[in-house]
Design an enzyme around this catalytic site. Sequence first.
Site, short mmCIF file in Angstrom:
data_model
loop_
_atom_site.label_atom_id
_atom_site.label_comp_id
_atom_site.label_asym_id
_atom_site.label_seq_id
_atom_site.Cartn_x
_atom_site.Cartn_y
_atom_site.Cartn_z
N CYS A 58 -0.91 -5.12 8.69
CA CYS A 58 -2.29 -4.86 9.08
C CYS A 58 -2.74 -5.88 10.13
O CYS A 58 -2.67 -7.08 9.90
CB CYS A 58 -3.19 -4.95 7.84
SG CYS A 58 -4.94 -4.80 8.21
N CYS A 60 -5.77 -6.35 11.24
CA CYS A 60 -7.20 -6.64 11.14
C CYS A 60 -7.52 -7.76 10.16
O CYS A 60 -8.67 -7.94 9.79
CB CYS A 60 -7.95 -5.36 10.75
SG CYS A 60 -7.69 -4.04 11.95
N CYS A 77 1.17 -1.54 6.53
CA CYS A 77 0.51 -0.25 6.65
C CYS A 77 1.42 0.90 6.21
O CYS A 77 2.57 0.95 6.65
CB CYS A 77 0.07 -0.04 8.09
SG CYS A 77 -0.99 1.39 8.33
N CYS A 79 -1.45 -0.05 3.63
CA CYS A 79 -1.58 -1.14 2.67
C CYS A 79 -1.89 -0.60 1.27
O CYS A 79 -2.21 0.58 1.10
CB CYS A 79 -2.67 -2.11 3.13
SG CYS A 79 -4.32 -1.38 3.16
N CYS A 88 -9.46 1.87 3.98
CA CYS A 88 -8.79 1.31 5.16
C CYS A 88 -9.74 0.33 5.86
O CYS A 88 -10.68 0.74 6.54
CB CYS A 88 -8.36 2.42 6.11
SG CYS A 88 -7.45 1.82 7.55
#
Length: 118
Positions: A58, A60, A77, A79, A88
């Site tokens: 991920c 982010c 991902c 996740c 998400c």
Amino acid sequence: MADPAASAPSSESLEVIRKFAETYAQRTGTYFCSDSGVTAVVLEGLARHKDQLGAALCPCRHYEDKEAEVAQAFWNCPCVPMRERHECHCMLFLTEDNAFRCDKQTISMDEIKSSISG
């Protein structure tokens, strides 16, 4: 979001991640964000991590040790929160009731490249 100092992902990884995201969205009944720039930046980050770490970690989240996170696979991902609850954090896969979703489960390489090149 994308780190401008980081190297761009390979075209091959970006295409693999794009196809994965489309297939996963269709399989799970989720949709991409109404802002295609969000989708493009997340896909770029996933592809960059695939190139650098061998897995689509991920993009982010902040990690003290990305390699350790990849090994644990919790944030790879899709996740665990996405797989278990359709949540998400990146806004890549949005449920039908999410106000930020569009009706698209596909994105072209041209859309991605135009969003991430700006």
